[in-house]
Design a protein around this motif. Sequence first.
Motif, PDB file in Angstrom:
ATOM      1  N   ASN A 284       0.838  -1.202   0.000  1.00 48.40           N
ATOM      2  CA  ASN A 284       0.000   0.000   0.000  1.00 48.40           C
ATOM      3  C   ASN A 284       0.871   1.249   0.000  1.00 48.40           C
ATOM      4  OD1 ASN A 284      -2.324   1.528   2.365  1.00 48.40           O
ATOM      5  ND2 ASN A 284      -2.162   1.781   0.165  1.00 48.40           N
ATOM      6  N   GLN A 285       1.056   1.830  -1.197  1.00 50.02           N
ATOM      7  CA  GLN A 285       1.806   3.078  -1.309  1.00 50.02           C
ATOM      8  C   GLN A 285       0.878   4.252  -1.014  1.00 50.02           C
ATOM      9  OE1 GLN A 285       3.664   3.182  -5.165  1.00 50.02           O
ATOM     10  NE2 GLN A 285       4.821   1.279  -4.823  1.00 50.02           N
ATOM     11  N   LEU A 286       1.435   5.258  -0.322  1.00 50.65           N
ATOM     12  CA  LEU A 286       0.613   6.386   0.129  1.00 50.65           C
ATOM     13  C   LEU A 286       1.194   7.709  -0.351  1.00 50.65           C
ATOM     14  CD1 LEU A 286       0.123   5.201   3.831  1.00 50.65           C
ATOM     15  CD2 LEU A 286      -1.506   4.960   1.951  1.00 50.65           C
ATOM     16  N   PHE A 287       0.322   8.570  -0.885  1.00 46.84           N
ATOM     17  CA  PHE A 287       0.751   9.921  -1.265  1.00 46.84           C
ATOM     18  C   PHE A 287      -0.192  10.942  -0.623  1.00 46.84           C
ATOM     19  CE2 PHE A 287      -2.140   8.473  -4.575  1.00 46.84           C
ATOM     20  CZ  PHE A 287      -2.908   9.590  -4.900  1.00 46.84           C
ATOM     21  N   TRP A 288       0.150  12.215  -0.790  1.00 48.92           N
ATOM     22  CA  TRP A 288      -0.579  13.308  -0.151  1.00 48.92           C
ATOM     23  C   TRP A 288      -0.545  13.196   1.371  1.00 48.92           C
ATOM     24  CZ3 TRP A 288      -5.774  15.253  -2.666  1.00 48.92           C
ATOM     25  CH2 TRP A 288      -5.497  15.795  -3.930  1.00 48.92           C
ATOM     26  N   ILE A 289       0.529  12.702   1.896  1.00 48.82           N
ATOM     27  CA  ILE A 289       0.615  12.510   3.345  1.00 48.82           C
ATOM     28  C   ILE A 289       0.776  13.848   4.063  1.00 48.82           C
ATOM     29  CG2 ILE A 289       1.970  11.464   5.209  1.00 48.82           C
ATOM     30  CD1 ILE A 289       2.597   9.172   3.269  1.00 48.82           C
ATOM     31  N   LEU A 290       1.719  14.647   3.618  1.00 49.21           N
ATOM     32  CA  LEU A 290       1.933  15.945   4.261  1.00 49.21           C
ATOM     33  C   LEU A 290       1.011  17.022   3.712  1.00 49.21           C
ATOM     34  CD1 LEU A 290       5.842  16.126   4.527  1.00 49.21           C
ATOM     35  CD2 LEU A 290       4.194  15.210   6.170  1.00 49.21           C
ATOM     36  N   THR A 291       0.684  16.937   2.429  1.00 48.17           N
ATOM     37  CA  THR A 291      -0.119  17.998   1.800  1.00 48.17           C
ATOM     38  C   THR A 291      -1.618  17.781   1.958  1.00 48.17           C
ATOM     39  OG1 THR A 291       0.024  16.810  -0.300  1.00 48.17           O
ATOM     40  CG2 THR A 291       1.662  18.529   0.101  1.00 48.17           C
ATOM     41  N   GLY A 292      -2.033  16.613   2.434  1.00 48.74           N
ATOM     42  CA  GLY A 292      -3.453  16.329   2.620  1.00 48.74           C
ATOM     43  C   GLY A 292      -3.931  16.658   4.017  1.00 48.74           C
ATOM     44  N   SER A 293      -5.065  16.085   4.363  1.00 47.18           N
ATOM     45  CA  SER A 293      -5.717  16.414   5.633  1.00 47.18           C
ATOM     46  C   SER A 293      -4.884  16.011   6.845  1.00 47.18           C
ATOM     47  CB  SER A 293      -7.085  15.732   5.692  1.00 47.18           C
ATOM     48  OG  SER A 293      -6.955  14.333   5.514  1.00 47.18           O
ATOM     49  N   ALA A 294      -4.192  14.877   6.768  1.00 47.32           N
ATOM     50  CA  ALA A 294      -3.393  14.426   7.912  1.00 47.32           C
ATOM     51  C   ALA A 294      -2.268  15.407   8.216  1.00 47.32           C
ATOM     52  CB  ALA A 294      -2.817  13.036   7.632  1.00 47.32           C
ATOM     53  N   GLY A 295      -1.606  15.902   7.148  1.00 52.34           N
ATOM     54  CA  GLY A 295      -0.541  16.871   7.342  1.00 52.34           C
ATOM     55  C   GLY A 295      -1.038  18.132   8.007  1.00 52.34           C
ATOM     56  N   GLY A 296      -2.236  18.549   7.619  1.00 50.92           N
ATOM     57  CA  GLY A 296      -2.822  19.741   8.237  1.00 50.92           C
ATOM     58  C   GLY A 296      -3.145  19.538   9.708  1.00 50.92           C
ATOM     59  N   ARG A 297      -3.573  18.343  10.050  1.00 47.24           N
ATOM     60  CA  ARG A 297      -3.987  18.080  11.427  1.00 47.24           C
ATOM     61  C   ARG A 297      -2.818  17.945  12.394  1.00 47.24           C
ATOM     62  NH1 ARG A 297      -9.112  13.974  10.130  1.00 47.24           N
ATOM     63  NH2 ARG A 297     -10.342  15.596   9.084  1.00 47.24           N
ATOM     64  N   ILE A 298      -1.665  17.511  11.912  1.00 53.58           N
ATOM     65  CA  ILE A 298      -0.516  17.382  12.824  1.00 53.58           C
ATOM     66  C   ILE A 298       0.254  18.681  12.966  1.00 53.58           C
ATOM     67  CG2 ILE A 298      -0.262  14.956  12.208  1.00 53.58           C
ATOM     68  CD1 ILE A 298       2.440  15.949  10.776  1.00 53.58           C
ATOM     69  N   ARG A 299       0.033  19.589  12.013  1.00 53.52           N
ATOM     70  CA  ARG A 299       0.788  20.834  12.007  1.00 53.52           C
ATOM     71  C   ARG A 299       0.458  21.657  13.254  1.00 53.52           C
ATOM     72  NH1 ARG A 299      -0.777  22.570   7.225  1.00 53.52           N
ATOM     73  NH2 ARG A 299       0.658  21.131   6.182  1.00 53.52           N
ATOM     74  N   ASN A 300       1.495  21.986  14.000  1.00 59.45           N
ATOM     75  CA  ASN A 300       1.350  22.801  15.214  1.00 59.45           C
ATOM     76  C   ASN A 300       0.479  22.135  16.280  1.00 59.45           C
ATOM     77  OD1 ASN A 300       2.886  24.934  14.030  1.00 59.45           O
ATOM     78  ND2 ASN A 300       1.040  25.634  12.950  1.00 59.45           N
ATOM     79  N   ASN A 301       0.328  20.829  16.207  1.00 56.57           N
ATOM     80  CA  ASN A 301      -0.454  20.121  17.221  1.00 56.57           C
ATOM     81  C   ASN A 301       0.462  19.776  18.404  1.00 56.57           C
ATOM     82  OD1 ASN A 301      -1.407  17.348  18.411  1.00 56.57           O
ATOM     83  ND2 ASN A 301      -3.225  18.264  17.468  1.00 56.57           N
ATOM     84  N   GLU A 302       0.014  20.125  19.617  1.00 53.74           N
ATOM     85  CA  GLU A 302       0.851  19.940  20.801  1.00 53.74           C
ATOM     86  C   GLU A 302       1.114  18.463  21.107  1.00 53.74           C
ATOM     87  OE1 GLU A 302       2.502  22.271  22.410  1.00 53.74           O
ATOM     88  OE2 GLU A 302       1.704  23.678  20.931  1.00 53.74           O
TER      89      GLU A 302
END
Length: 373
Positions: A284-302
């Motif tokens: 299972n290859q995965l793309f849009w990891i940082l640029t998708g929703s998951a990347g947005g949710r971890i950004r600046n998360n404590e």
Amino acid sequence: MRNTRSNNNSQSHNGGRSSTHNIINDDEANKGNRKSYIQRIKAQLVIYTCCFLLACTLMYIYSSGGNDTTTIPKLKIKVAPPSKALPGRIIYGAKSKGDNTAKLVKEAIESGFRHIATGGFHNEYNESGVGEGWKSSGIPRNEIYLQTLFLHNSVNGYATQNCHLPNICPPSPDLSIEEQVHISIKSSLYNLQTDYIDSVLIHNFRAKLQSYEETIQVWRVLEEYVDRGTIRHLGIVSVHDKEYLTKLYNEARIKPTIIQNRFHSNRQYDISLRPLFKELNMSNQLFWILTGSAGGRIRNNEVVKELAQKMGGVSPQILLYSFTIELGGSPLIGSKSISHMQDDVDNLIRDRIQWKKDDLIAMANVINKNLIS
């Protein structure tokens, strides 16, 4: 005395006749053996001749491209040599690298990446740059895993800027599906400067699946290339439909070994499909990891920041990539700096990040709590 001499003479005479008879029999037996020997030699010559003619016929079929009925000039396609390369734990994605593709691919390989993903008739890839990059890296071909895409000319993103074959490019828009596949593979071999491709994936644009009928047509042609040794593995992109994927797997003679999907909330991160991928033994290859929703949710998360510090002070981005590996995925990574590439390799290939169940649950709660059961 007479009787004795007479008997002796008689015995001597009879013995002579017996010896002559044996010699005649031996001659006849030798003639029979020679005849049998000649017959065996003739039979062996017939067998060797048949084998030679069969070998010549097979060589002709393979060199002429099998069932390839296109009118494009033939390129010499060799059988793939033994390869040490396996699908990567992490994958260097060469998308959107433009004129810097060759340089970045070379740097990625020198940093430790061995699996490189590109695309042929795709408007965001420079496939020939990937060929230049791996060739200049100094790493042997059989230690590098080269992956490319096939795009039907009706798929969003289709473009011909990567096609450099003399007297063929740009290809006619009226080509059959089979002809499109033949040109695409020959173009990729030319661009990548290789005799074989480790994997070819059929590309779909986001949620818009090509019809199954078209996909299986493409698949049948690609299977011929696997038979020849020109392609090692087959896969497909952007399929989030269980029925579609299962049908392809069941009907394919050469089974798909790769499913490449986006890691995104609008596809529920494929939570319900992961057991199927495992059941079908598909990477299972995965793309849009940082640029998708998951990347947005971890950004600046404590919570993520605390986990990153706990895991040795890695970046939140590296932590997210590592989390997807724990889920059974192989992330496509597009780093453009050597330091980031080296961080990717050091932390993800060399497995320096050690997860505990509580940490996985905490990370999943930031993205989607159902990711970890």
